[in-house]
Design an enzyme around this catalytic site. Structure first.
Site, short mmCIF file in Angstrom:
data_model
loop_
_atom_site.label_atom_id
_atom_site.label_comp_id
_atom_site.label_asym_id
_atom_site.label_seq_id
_atom_site.Cartn_x
_atom_site.Cartn_y
_atom_site.Cartn_z
N ARG A 273 48.34 26.45 42.16
CA ARG A 273 47.81 26.94 43.58
C ARG A 273 47.34 25.56 44.02
O ARG A 273 46.05 25.60 44.22
CB ARG A 273 46.92 27.96 43.28
CG ARG A 273 47.54 29.36 43.19
CD ARG A 273 46.90 30.51 43.23
NE ARG A 273 46.90 31.16 44.57
CZ ARG A 273 46.22 31.93 44.86
NH1 ARG A 273 45.61 32.77 43.92
NH2 ARG A 273 46.07 32.33 46.25
N ARG B 38 37.96 43.36 42.88
CA ARG B 38 38.04 42.23 43.80
C ARG B 38 38.87 42.81 45.14
O ARG B 38 38.64 41.97 46.14
CB ARG B 38 38.59 41.06 43.20
CG ARG B 38 37.77 40.34 42.12
CD ARG B 38 38.45 39.08 41.78
NE ARG B 38 38.87 38.33 43.14
CZ ARG B 38 39.73 37.40 42.58
NH1 ARG B 38 40.09 36.83 41.53
NH2 ARG B 38 40.06 36.47 43.89
N ASP C 63 52.53 39.78 46.21
CA ASP C 63 51.34 40.61 45.81
C ASP C 63 51.76 42.11 45.47
O ASP C 63 51.08 42.87 45.08
CB ASP C 63 50.30 40.78 47.04
CG ASP C 63 49.66 39.32 47.12
OD1 ASP C 63 49.69 38.62 46.16
OD2 ASP C 63 49.16 39.29 48.09
N CYS D 198 44.40 28.88 38.71
CA CYS D 198 44.21 30.33 38.47
C CYS D 198 45.18 30.94 37.84
O CYS D 198 46.24 30.54 37.28
CB CYS D 198 44.48 30.68 40.13
SG CYS D 198 44.77 32.27 40.61
N LYS E 297 42.03 42.95 52.87
CA LYS E 297 41.27 41.85 52.40
C LYS E 297 41.78 40.55 52.64
O LYS E 297 40.89 39.85 53.29
CB LYS E 297 41.42 42.01 50.70
CG LYS E 297 41.16 40.74 49.95
CD LYS E 297 41.14 40.90 48.56
CE LYS E 297 42.42 40.33 47.95
NZ LYS E 297 42.74 38.73 47.72
N ASN E 298 43.12 40.43 52.72
CA ASN E 298 43.51 39.04 53.26
C ASN E 298 43.48 38.69 54.45
O ASN E 298 44.07 37.69 54.92
CB ASN E 298 44.97 38.87 52.13
CG ASN E 298 44.87 38.78 50.95
OD1 ASN E 298 43.74 38.29 50.27
ND2 ASN E 298 46.11 38.74 50.21
N1 EPU Z 1 51.18 25.96 47.87
C1 EPU Z 1 51.16 24.47 47.68
N2 EPU Z 1 50.43 23.77 48.26
C2 EPU Z 1 49.59 24.26 49.21
C3 EPU Z 1 49.53 25.54 49.26
C4 EPU Z 1 50.32 26.38 48.85
O1 EPU Z 1 52.14 23.64 46.86
O2 EPU Z 1 48.70 23.34 49.52
C5 EPU Z 1 52.05 26.91 47.09
C6 EPU Z 1 51.40 27.82 46.29
O3 EPU Z 1 51.18 27.22 44.90
C7 EPU Z 1 52.47 28.96 45.85
C8 EPU Z 1 52.73 28.82 47.45
O4 EPU Z 1 52.69 27.53 47.91
O5 EPU Z 1 53.36 28.55 45.14
C9 EPU Z 1 52.45 30.00 48.38
O6 EPU Z 1 50.93 29.93 48.21
P1 EPU Z 1 50.11 30.27 49.66
O7 EPU Z 1 49.26 28.90 49.94
O8 EPU Z 1 50.90 30.88 50.42
O9 EPU Z 1 49.15 31.17 48.88
P2 EPU Z 1 47.74 31.51 49.56
O10 EPU Z 1 47.39 31.31 50.76
O11 EPU Z 1 46.94 30.77 48.52
C10 EPU Z 1 47.74 34.17 49.92
C11 EPU Z 1 47.15 35.27 49.49
C12 EPU Z 1 47.61 35.52 47.96
C13 EPU Z 1 49.05 35.93 48.31
C14 EPU Z 1 49.71 34.63 49.02
C15 EPU Z 1 51.01 34.64 49.05
C16 EPU Z 1 44.78 35.28 50.46
C17 EPU Z 1 43.38 35.20 50.26
N3 EPU Z 1 45.59 35.01 49.33
O12 EPU Z 1 47.23 33.02 48.89
O13 EPU Z 1 47.03 36.94 47.76
O14 EPU Z 1 49.81 35.95 46.94
O15 EPU Z 1 49.10 34.27 49.90
O16 EPU Z 1 51.43 35.78 49.80
O17 EPU Z 1 45.35 35.53 51.67
C18 EPU Z 1 46.13 38.59 46.32
O18 EPU Z 1 45.62 39.19 47.30
O19 EPU Z 1 46.20 39.14 45.11
C19 EPU Z 1 46.98 37.13 46.61
C20 EPU Z 1 46.77 36.33 45.46
#
Ligand code: EPU
Length: 422
Positions: free
Chosen positions: A121, A396, A304, A116, A22-23
């Site tokens: 996030r 999802r 995850d 969320c 998915k990701n």
């Molecule tokens: N963060 C910030 N600022 C930003 C972006 C992130 O402070 O601009 C913080 C977040 O709040 C969090 C940390 O950095 O504390 C990591 O967040 P990240 O941006 O890496 O998460 P994401 O890219 O939004 C993806 C996956 C998530 C997975 C995370 C971490 C997708 C669509 N989602 O989210 O997947 O948990 O990376 O590996 O790729 C899931 O599939 O259940 C899921 C939540």
């Protein structure tokens, strides 16, 4: 609303095939907005979040077709650059179209994702990166307005590791003028898969999978054929289900090298694991030891899989400690596991899981995607009937999880709410 019923305890045996990630699929589908011609994407899982991003692409004017097992996406006629709240509120990952739209049209209007269930996030790092590339960003009435006459390559260093932030900036930088250096980039396999896809379309990205990526901007991107990598989180969930219930299962069509840290931890707990290039063979006799672990960006233990690991650790001997370093509120499953007899205490980002407790079936509620998967594992282990409601969270992100478990011998079935009451 559907519910999942599980009669436990279960013993799993047989073979199971893992679906596409998915990701990895979400950013790759977002990237199709930047290419000319038709993109042929294989191994796209059929699940809720994918349907959401395909709706989003169609809303923007792309054509999406299914041809045998491939998805054909053509973004040639996309003219829209406005992504409304209705599409973003159902899936935060919709923010992944911000970079591609800005790179292609020089402007984008995308609804700001809200909070969320698993944490605040923010997207400040996505916006910082785009600003460094020369975009003007304004936030007004819940929308991000981004504009740039031409994006220009530069050095961008992320303060914290962000997966979707790295992907958004990678995509935007692909069509920028000059070279972009991304430092402290995410190293997740899903980032590497996106780089492979973009390079097939004609981008010039090197260093994906390391801390530093170099992206040489190109004028245009063309068409490509690409097969999405297997879903490491689904594979890990299945492995943990077998480890917790006891069983003997071959998890096939997966990439064991993406789960190195998780498999090492499970072997340290006493789970027997063998692997080859594309499969993991798990055997568990439920004589299991406690372990301490913390979630970390790749190649560390993935957040995850934290909830599913917690359900597994209720079945080991002794008290295990889990530290959740990525998301501040990712312990929603603890209270529900407690309803099934698990003894877990939380102190800030740390959870202590008392192992060796017999779980009993109970009505429980899924609160987010991975929490639902942990309840499924607990339900497979527990004695008696577990009823999981709000399984749309599970739908999802998992393709046919209950069919796959059923084929392994699990007594699990889905009922609509009306059927339950009747
Ligand atoms: N963060 C910030 N600022 C930003 C972006 C992130 O402070 O601009 C913080 C977040 O709040 C969090 C940390 O950095 O504390 C990591 O967040 P990240 O941006 O890496 O998460 P994401 O890219 O939004 C993806 C996956 C998530 C997975 C995370 C971490 C997708 C669509 N989602 O989210 O997947 O948990 O990376 O590996 O790729 C899931 O599939 O259940 C899921 C939540």
């Amino acid at each position: 609303m559907d519910q999942l019923m599980i009669e436990g305890p279960n013993f799993l045996s047989g073979r199971v095939q893992v679906s596409g990630s998915k990701n990895a699929a979400l950013p790759i589908l977002a990237a199709t907005l930047m290419g000319q011609g038709t993109q042929k994407i294989l191994n796209v899982p059929n699940l809720g979040d994918i349907r959401t991003i395909l709706n989003l692409l169609t809303h923007l004017g792309a054509s999406v077709k299914k041809e045998d097992s491939a998805l054909l996406v053509c973004a040639d006629s996309v003219s829209e650059h406005d992504v409304p709240y209705e599409l973003v509120k159902t899936m935060r990952a919709s923010i992944l179209v911000l970079g591609p739209l800005l790179a292609r049209f020089g402007k984008a209007k995308v609804s700001l994702p809200g909070g969320c269930a698993i944490g605040e996030r923010p997207i400040n790092l996505h916006l910082m990166g785009l600003q460094k590339l020369g975009a003007q960003i304004e936030i007004s009435e819940g929308y991000i307005y981004a504009q740039a006459s031409k994006l220009t390559g530069t050095k961008i260093c992320f303060d914290d590791i962000t997966v979707n932030g790295t992907q958004n900036i990678m995509m935007a930088a692909t069509l920028a003028k000059g070279v972009t250096l991304l430092e402290n980039a995410a190293k997740e396999p899903e980032v590497v898969d996106l780089a492979h896809f973009l390079n097939k379309m004609g981008a010039n990205i090197s260093g994906a999978g390391t801390d530093t990526m170099i992206i040489e901007g190109v004028e245009t991107l063309g068409q490509a054929t690409h097969e999405i990598i297997p879903d490491r989180i689904e594979a890990g969930t299945l492995v943990l289900a077998v480890a917790a219930t006891g069983g003997n299962v071959r998890v096939e069509h997966c990439a064991p090298q993406h789960l190195g840290f998780v498999l090492d931890k499970l072997m340290a707990c006493g789970v027997h694991i063998e692997q080859d290039e594309r499969s993991i063979w798990v055997k568990s006799n439920k004589v299991l030891e406690k372990i301490n672990m913390e979630t970390k960006p790749y190649p560390g233990f993935p957040t995850d899989l934290q909830a599913q690991m917690m359900a597994f650790l209720t079945q080991t001997q002794g008290t295990s400690r889990i530290v959740e370093n990525i998301f501040e509120k990712r312990f929603n499953h603890v209270a529900e596991l407690g309803r099934m007899g698990a003894q877990i205490t939380i102190d800030g980002r740390c959870a202590m899981v008392e192992g060796g407790k017999k779980l009993s079936g109970a009505p429980v509620m899924a609160t987010d995607l991975r929490a639902s998967a942990s309840l499924v594992i607990a339900g497979l282990v527990a004695h008696g009937r577990t009823e999981i409601s709000r399984v749309y969270h599970l739908d999802r992100g998992y393709e046919q999880l209950e069919e796959k478990l059923k084929n392994l011998g699990a007594r699990i079935y889905r009922v609509s709410n009306r059927e339950c009451k009747g």
